[in-house]
Scaffold this motif. Structure first.
Motif: not given
Length: 270
Positions: A215-224
């Motif tokens: 999940e290095m650059d999938l961005g889910d955590a960044l969106l949260l």
């Protein structure tokens, strides 16, 4: 991390500065002086390496070299209008928002948003890519056109998720967070990754530097994290890619190849 750095004799002073900068960022370089760095030399030395020559600092691999060439963006920046640039409309860049670009990449999107007046904090966590961006930023400062654009950009060497969490802890007010995850591989129906056209040389080399890792650059955590602090979160996606974190946006700006998903967070820090 250790990386070879090919350099030419006229770049000795820049080499010493580069060595110090990278060492403070956890990277050691192995300097190798060569008389001429040309296409033939790069083909004969295909391993991932840094290059320091008359073109400035570059990253090379597989017979190619690349750098975040901000000067090459001047034509686009001069032509850009709100009508032609969905990104500027989606981020409301002409309203001069305080904006965090949490997935810096080569910095081209940050340049565009800064051109319209956004005050952009550009975040990059990889020491090599950050140093390449830093070199482009410094070159841009002496260009008559780009100088006023990059005056709206601040570079920060940090992990974006940590940085966003710090802003939340400090109750910072952020108008916009912009996300452009590097590896949106799967389509809207969660099918197998589609065959892609050959990536441009810049992205080919970046993928060697930043290999996909879970999940290095999938961005889910960044969106949260972004939704905690920003009034508006804009996510760039391929036209048929899944939503980040399976979160349906409130609005979309649709192009032929990509789209911008908009999340409007009324409960963000005030």
């Amino acid at each position: 991390m250790r990386l070879t750095c090919w350099y030419t004799q006229q770049c000795v002073d820049q080499l010493n500065d580069l060595r110090v900068r990278l060492f403070t960022r956890g990277v050691e370089i192995d300097p190798q002086e060569v008389a001429l760095i040309n296409a033939k030399f790069l083909r004969l030395n295909p391993e991932l390496a840094l290059v320091l020559d008359i073109d400035g600092l570059s990253l090379s691999a597989n017979g190619m070299k690349m750098q975040p060439d901000w000067n090459a963006e001047i034509g686009r920046l001069k032509r850009a209008t709100l009508k032609t640039e969905m990104l500027a409309r989606a981020t409301q860049a002409n309203d001069q928002p305080r904006l965090i670009d949490a997935t810096a990449g080569l910095g081209h999107d940050s340049l565009l948003m800064a051109k319209f007046g956004a005050k952009v904090t550009l975040i990059e966590r990889h020491p090599i890519l950050f140093t390449l961006l830093e070199a482009s930023y410094e070159r841009a400062q002496i260009d008559p056109f780009l100088a006023s654009v990059v005056a709206n950009i601040t570079l920060v060497f940090a992990d974006a998720e940590d940085y966003l969490e710090q802003q939340y802890a400090k109750q910072q007010k952020i108008d916009v967070v912009y996300l452009d995850p590097m590896f949106p591989q799967r389509d809207q129906n969660q099918q197998r990754p589609k065959k892609q056209a050959q990536v441009k040389k810049q992205m080919q080399i970046l993928h060697l530097l930043l290999p996909e890792d879970g999940e290095m650059d999938l961005g889910d955590a960044l969106l949260l994290q972004a939704q905690k602090i920003a009034k508006r979160v804009i996510v760039k996606r391929p036209r048929h890619a899944v939503f980040l974190n399976n979160d349906t946006p409130q609005h979309q700006w649709l192009g032929d190849a990509c789209r911008f998903d908009g999340y409007f967070c009324m409960n963000s820090t005030e």
